[in-house]
Write a protein that holds these residues in place. Sequence first.
Motif, mmCIF file in Angstrom:
data_model
loop_
_atom_site.group_PDB
_atom_site.id
_atom_site.type_symbol
_atom_site.label_atom_id
_atom_site.label_comp_id
_atom_site.label_asym_id
_atom_site.label_seq_id
_atom_site.Cartn_x
_atom_site.Cartn_y
_atom_site.Cartn_z
ATOM 1 N N ASN A 56 15.687 -15.983 55.572
ATOM 2 C CA ASN A 56 16.877 -15.667 54.778
ATOM 3 C C ASN A 56 16.732 -16.148 53.337
ATOM 4 O OD1 ASN A 56 18.122 -14.442 56.920
ATOM 5 N ND2 ASN A 56 19.237 -16.278 57.537
ATOM 6 N N SER A 57 16.127 -17.293 53.157
ATOM 7 C CA SER A 57 15.910 -17.821 51.812
ATOM 8 C C SER A 57 14.962 -16.928 51.019
ATOM 9 C CB SER A 57 15.354 -19.238 51.900
ATOM 10 O OG SER A 57 15.083 -19.751 50.632
ATOM 11 N N LEU A 58 13.903 -16.462 51.658
ATOM 12 C CA LEU A 58 12.960 -15.575 50.978
ATOM 13 C C LEU A 58 13.602 -14.228 50.659
ATOM 14 C CD1 LEU A 58 9.700 -16.303 52.966
ATOM 15 C CD2 LEU A 58 10.222 -16.949 50.606
ATOM 16 N N ALA A 59 14.405 -13.713 51.571
ATOM 17 C CA ALA A 59 15.089 -12.440 51.325
ATOM 18 C C ALA A 59 16.069 -12.575 50.168
ATOM 19 C CB ALA A 59 15.809 -11.986 52.586
ATOM 20 N N GLU A 60 16.766 -13.688 50.103
ATOM 21 C CA GLU A 60 17.711 -13.930 49.003
ATOM 22 C C GLU A 60 16.971 -14.024 47.668
ATOM 23 O OE1 GLU A 60 21.621 -15.620 47.560
ATOM 24 O OE2 GLU A 60 21.144 -15.250 49.649
ATOM 25 N N SER A 61 15.844 -14.684 47.654
ATOM 26 C CA SER A 61 15.033 -14.787 46.431
ATOM 27 C C SER A 61 14.556 -13.415 45.982
ATOM 28 C CB SER A 61 13.839 -15.695 46.650
ATOM 29 O OG SER A 61 14.237 -17.006 46.910
ATOM 30 N N ALA A 62 14.140 -12.589 46.930
ATOM 31 C CA ALA A 62 13.673 -11.240 46.588
ATOM 32 C C ALA A 62 14.809 -10.392 46.029
ATOM 33 C CB ALA A 62 13.073 -10.575 47.823
ATOM 34 N N ARG A 63 16.006 -10.538 46.593
ATOM 35 C CA ARG A 63 17.174 -9.797 46.088
ATOM 36 C C ARG A 63 17.506 -10.208 44.663
ATOM 37 N NH1 ARG A 63 20.925 -11.374 50.263
ATOM 38 N NH2 ARG A 63 19.451 -11.184 51.936
ATOM 39 N N ARG A 64 17.415 -11.524 44.412
ATOM 40 C CA ARG A 64 17.711 -12.003 43.050
ATOM 41 C C ARG A 64 16.699 -11.478 42.052
ATOM 42 N NH1 ARG A 64 17.927 -17.915 43.927
ATOM 43 N NH2 ARG A 64 18.844 -17.771 45.966
ATOM 44 N N GLU A 65 15.423 -11.410 42.454
ATOM 45 C CA GLU A 65 14.383 -10.909 41.555
ATOM 46 C C GLU A 65 14.573 -9.419 41.264
ATOM 47 O OE1 GLU A 65 10.479 -11.744 42.958
ATOM 48 O OE2 GLU A 65 10.751 -13.904 42.883
ATOM 49 N N ASN A 66 14.981 -8.673 42.258
ATOM 50 C CA ASN A 66 15.191 -7.239 42.064
ATOM 51 C C ASN A 66 16.394 -6.947 41.180
ATOM 52 O OD1 ASN A 66 12.995 -6.568 43.612
ATOM 53 N ND2 ASN A 66 14.167 -6.321 45.493
ATOM 54 N N LYS A 67 17.411 -7.808 41.210
ATOM 55 C CA LYS A 67 18.584 -7.614 40.353
ATOM 56 C C LYS A 67 18.276 -7.948 38.912
ATOM 57 C CE LYS A 67 22.432 -8.194 43.506
ATOM 58 N NZ LYS A 67 23.632 -8.994 43.795
ATOM 59 N N GLY A 68 17.469 -8.955 38.706
ATOM 60 C CA GLY A 68 17.240 -9.464 37.363
ATOM 61 C C GLY A 68 16.064 -8.927 36.706
#
Length: 68
Positions: A56-68
């Motif tokens: 879940n932590s890795l998925a959240e990090s990937a989502r943040r990178e894709n938004k920014g």
Amino acid sequence: MIGTWTLYVTTRTMMMYMTLGMELELYDIREYCYFFWYISEIILLWNTSSLFRAENSLAESARRENKG
């Protein structure tokens, strides 16, 4: 994230330690039910929990990178 990794390594070490005791026949036959209960209900539960937390932590990090 480091806490999750620490929990994962700790539970893996506990599992190896207990499995080694089983291989060395340190447990009496009457203790097998406690051994398997502890492995399945305590160690594997925490181990699985730490893996889900890491995922879940890795998925959240990937989502943040894709938004920014």
